[in-house]
Motif scaffolding. Structure first.
Motif, short mmCIF file in Angstrom:
data_model
loop_
_atom_site.label_atom_id
_atom_site.label_comp_id
_atom_site.label_asym_id
_atom_site.label_seq_id
_atom_site.Cartn_x
_atom_site.Cartn_y
_atom_site.Cartn_z
N VAL A 1 5.19 -26.89 -81.75
CA VAL A 1 6.73 -26.46 -83.31
C VAL A 1 5.41 -27.14 -83.99
O VAL A 1 4.04 -28.06 -84.58
N LEU A 2 5.95 -27.19 -85.89
CA LEU A 2 4.91 -27.48 -87.26
C LEU A 2 5.56 -28.47 -87.10
O LEU A 2 7.06 -29.09 -86.54
N ARG B 1 12.02 -33.31 -91.39
CA ARG B 1 13.00 -32.51 -91.91
C ARG B 1 14.30 -33.01 -91.57
O ARG B 1 15.39 -33.18 -91.85
N GLU C 1 15.54 -22.31 -80.35
CA GLU C 1 13.85 -21.86 -80.86
C GLU C 1 13.03 -23.06 -79.38
O GLU C 1 12.14 -23.46 -79.25
N HIS D 1 0.80 -26.54 -85.19
CA HIS D 1 1.63 -26.20 -84.56
C HIS D 1 1.25 -27.48 -83.53
O HIS D 1 0.02 -27.28 -83.62
N PHE E 1 18.25 -24.45 -84.78
CA PHE E 1 17.50 -25.02 -83.92
C PHE E 1 16.92 -25.34 -82.77
O PHE E 1 15.79 -25.00 -82.21
N SER F 1 14.49 -39.05 -91.03
CA SER F 1 13.11 -38.74 -90.19
C SER F 1 12.28 -39.93 -89.96
O SER F 1 11.87 -40.80 -90.69
N ASP G 1 5.62 -30.41 -89.57
CA ASP G 1 6.95 -30.68 -90.73
C ASP G 1 8.71 -30.99 -89.90
O ASP G 1 8.51 -31.74 -90.22
N ALA G 2 8.97 -30.09 -89.48
CA ALA G 2 9.91 -29.76 -88.23
C ALA G 2 10.41 -31.32 -87.59
O ALA G 2 11.98 -31.54 -88.00
N ILE G 3 9.35 -31.75 -87.06
CA ILE G 3 9.76 -33.07 -86.82
C ILE G 3 9.92 -34.23 -87.70
O ILE G 3 10.69 -35.36 -88.01
#
Length: 277
Positions: free
Chosen positions: A12-13, A20, A231, A79, A228, A24, A15-17
């Motif tokens: 995963v990117l 976002r 994914e 990623h 999400f 967080s 940033d997603a964890i």
């Protein structure tokens, strides 16, 4: 104290964890709900494994995570299938880059929330227990890094749970010898890039908070409308100091005096007891 998260699963990117989720880790650096301190601004670090390199990349800085543009750049472009992130609130040692987590030795990474009580009094005795061949690799002055190198000395690369148990046993013995009633407070994450271990323990049996995420297939059944989740692989798992949001059913408290392992052949959880070193 500090806050941290460890992720393993579908690449995963970052940033997603990191950015976002509603609560967080970046939000926790300013507004921690379950930590000893609300603000964790004494440095940060991230470490991640790439697709073709066995050893992890580690980036650490002494500034607060919430305003670091380099962290935003990295998180928006990298990623990874397994990464660590840590925000620091110093328990007394210097605010310097070598004291920021995660710590790395070869392909291993380690991060910690907690403290060795009266560490300044115990430090010399603990340092003498580190393998002399490893001692020159200790760069900083934290109890956390000392714990890491003690665990390596006690066989982390062969048997992580036993090595961490022996490290904890030594810290408690040395602490008691110096008159410290409750020497150790720890939640620890450690990985070799293939498996991820998380530990929750304290001498007083009042450990800092630690949570793990519910299986993704279970979350899909609970929340079929969340795109999400489609994914992520079923093996995706997070271990965190405090939940990243309020999604019902998503977070489970790690029991007191427990360690777990996230691994390809199936996750496991066991009781954790220090061992005399």
């Amino acid at each position: 104290m500090c806050r941290w998260l460890a992720y393993s699963g579908t690449p995963v990117l970052l940033d997603a964890i990191l950015y976002r989720p509603t609560h967080s880790l970046i939000d926790q650096s300013l507004h921690s709900r379950l930590g000893v301190e609300t603000t964790n601004g004494d440095g940060f670090g991230i470490g991640w494994y790439g697709p073709h390199v066995e050893t992890p990349a580690v980036v650490r800085d002494i500034g607060p995570a919430w305003s670091n543009r380099n962290l935003q750049e990295i998180a928006g472009h990298v990623h990874s299938r397994l990464f660590f992130a840590h925000i620091r609130a110093s328990t007394g040692t210097a605010v310097q880059q070598t004291n920021c987590h995660p710590f790395r030795h070869g392909r291993w990474m380690w991060m910690h929330n907690g403290a060795i009580a009266e560490f300044h009094r115990l430090r010399r005795d603990l340092a003498l227990a580190v393998d002399p061949r490893l001692y020159p690799d200790i760069e900083g002055s934290t109890d956390s890094e000392m714990m890491f190198y003690l665990a390596i000395t006690f066989g982390l690369e062969e048997d992580p749970p036993t090595a961490v148990a022996r490290m904890a046993g030594l810290v408690e013995r040395v602490g008691h010898e110096h008159g410290v009633e409750f020497p150790l407070q720890m939640t620890v994450a450690v990985t070799n890039g293939q498996r991820l271990w998380g530990f929750r323990y304290s001498s007083q049996t009042e450990s800092r908070s630690l949570f793990y995420s519910t299986r993704v297939d279970t979350l899909r059944a609970l929340h079929p409308d969340l795109d999400f989740l489609q994914e992520l692989s079923d093996e995706a798992r997070l271990i965190v100091s405090e939940p990243l949001g309020d999604l019902p059913g998503a977070w489970n408290a790690v029991p007191e005096s427990t360690y777990g392992v996230v691994q390809p052949e199936g996750d496991e959880m066991h009781s954790f007891v220090p061992v005399a070193a």
